[in-house]
Design a protein around this motif. Structure first.
Motif, PDB file in Angstrom:
ATOM      1  N   TYR A   1     -10.088   9.188  32.279  1.00 25.26           N
ATOM      2  CA  TYR A   1     -10.208   7.825  31.758  1.00 25.26           C
ATOM      3  C   TYR A   1      -9.604   7.732  30.352  1.00 25.26           C
ATOM      4  CZ  TYR A   1     -12.475   3.575  29.991  1.00 25.26           C
ATOM      5  OH  TYR A   1     -12.726   2.351  29.427  1.00 25.26           O
ATOM      6  N   PHE A   2      -9.952   8.688  29.497  1.00 28.61           N
ATOM      7  CA  PHE A   2      -9.433   8.650  28.130  1.00 28.61           C
ATOM      8  C   PHE A   2      -7.945   8.979  28.065  1.00 28.61           C
ATOM      9  CE2 PHE A   2     -13.843   8.381  26.872  1.00 28.61           C
ATOM     10  CZ  PHE A   2     -13.766   7.491  25.812  1.00 28.61           C
ATOM     11  N   ILE A   3      -7.458   9.816  28.964  1.00 24.76           N
ATOM     12  CA  ILE A   3      -6.014  10.098  29.014  1.00 24.76           C
ATOM     13  C   ILE A   3      -5.251   8.816  29.317  1.00 24.76           C
ATOM     14  CG2 ILE A   3      -4.201  11.242  30.369  1.00 24.76           C
ATOM     15  CD1 ILE A   3      -6.184  13.674  30.521  1.00 24.76           C
TER      16      ILE A   3
ATOM     17  N   ILE B   1      -1.439   7.832  36.336  1.00 29.33           N
ATOM     18  CA  ILE B   1      -2.765   8.242  35.864  1.00 29.33           C
ATOM     19  C   ILE B   1      -3.784   7.119  36.062  1.00 29.33           C
ATOM     20  CG2 ILE B   1      -4.112   8.917  33.816  1.00 29.33           C
ATOM     21  CD1 ILE B   1      -2.371  11.173  34.990  1.00 29.33           C
ATOM     22  N   ALA B   2      -3.371   5.871  35.892  1.00 26.63           N
ATOM     23  CA  ALA B   2      -4.281   4.743  36.121  1.00 26.63           C
ATOM     24  C   ALA B   2      -4.700   4.687  37.592  1.00 26.63           C
ATOM     25  CB  ALA B   2      -3.638   3.430  35.688  1.00 26.63           C
TER      26      ALA B   2
ATOM     27  N   ILE C   1      -8.906   5.765  41.662  1.00 21.17           N
ATOM     28  CA  ILE C   1      -9.376   6.476  42.865  1.00 21.17           C
ATOM     29  C   ILE C   1     -10.633   7.278  42.555  1.00 21.17           C
ATOM     30  CG2 ILE C   1      -8.812   8.340  44.496  1.00 21.17           C
ATOM     31  CD1 ILE C   1      -5.853   7.279  44.329  1.00 21.17           C
ATOM     32  N   ILE C   2     -10.617   7.990  41.439  1.00 16.85           N
ATOM     33  CA  ILE C   2     -11.788   8.780  41.038  1.00 16.85           C
ATOM     34  C   ILE C   2     -12.990   7.865  40.809  1.00 16.85           C
ATOM     35  CG2 ILE C   2     -12.738  10.214  39.180  1.00 16.85           C
ATOM     36  CD1 ILE C   2      -9.903  11.469  38.974  1.00 16.85           C
ATOM     37  N   PHE C   3     -12.780   6.767  40.077  1.00 15.31           N
ATOM     38  CA  PHE C   3     -13.868   5.821  39.826  1.00 15.31           C
ATOM     39  C   PHE C   3     -14.369   5.218  41.140  1.00 15.31           C
ATOM     40  CE2 PHE C   3     -13.717   4.371  35.098  1.00 15.31           C
ATOM     41  CZ  PHE C   3     -13.767   5.690  34.680  1.00 15.31           C
TER      42      PHE C   3
END
Length: 157
Positions: A84-86, A117-118, A123-125
């Motif tokens: 998220y921070f990346i 990355i977004a 996907i992770i979220f």
């Protein structure tokens, strides 16, 4: 889960602060360097960008809050937050590279990576909280548009 107003405010404030930093890099060039660039016909008016980005940062913050609420059940929470921070840092770096450094080609390369990355972040979220992942869709669509816009500005200039 119970609403934690302070955590919600902090989670929204973080992307808004990143956006404010990006606006700092953008501000000096919008009325000088940026106006001299050839832009495609679909380039939105400058006054559209601030409200759109503000809304997107708020959605990102809400999304992060939903994930934060489930932090105790997430096996790899530090990795999740790192991604998220990346993407937030990549978001900031695009403004720096494009508007402050005037490096359109480098900004194009960087925004493609940001988009990737977004999508990974969404996907992770989504796997943690469906709404959190879905809240990233407008951001991904806007970055996709910004990628096409950056590409066209690169080609035209």
């Amino acid at each position: 889960m119970r609403l934690n107003p302070l955590a919600l405010i902090i989670n929204i404030a973080i992307p808004l602060a990143i956006g404010a930093a990006g606006a700092f890099f953008t501000a000096s060039s919008v009325s000088t360097w940026y106006v001299t660039l050839a832009k495609p016909s679909f380039n939105p008016p400058n006054q559209i960008f601030a409200p759109v980005w503000t809304a997107l940062y708020i959605l990102m913050g809400i999304s992060a809050y939903l994930v934060w609420q489930k932090r105790h059940t997430i096996k790899r929470f530090p990795r999740t937050i790192a991604i998220y921070f990346i993407q937030l840092i990549l978001n900031l770096m695009w403004s720096f590279i494009f508007f402050y450094s005037h490096q359109i080609g480098v900004a194009l390369f960087e925004i493609v990576f940001l988009l990737f990355i977004a999508i990974v972040n969404a996907i992770i979220f989504y796997k943690i909280d469906k709404i959190a992942g879905l809240l990233f869709i407008p951001y991904i669509l806007w970055i996709s548009f910004a990628t096409v816009l950056t590409y066209n500005i690169f080609i035209l200039n």
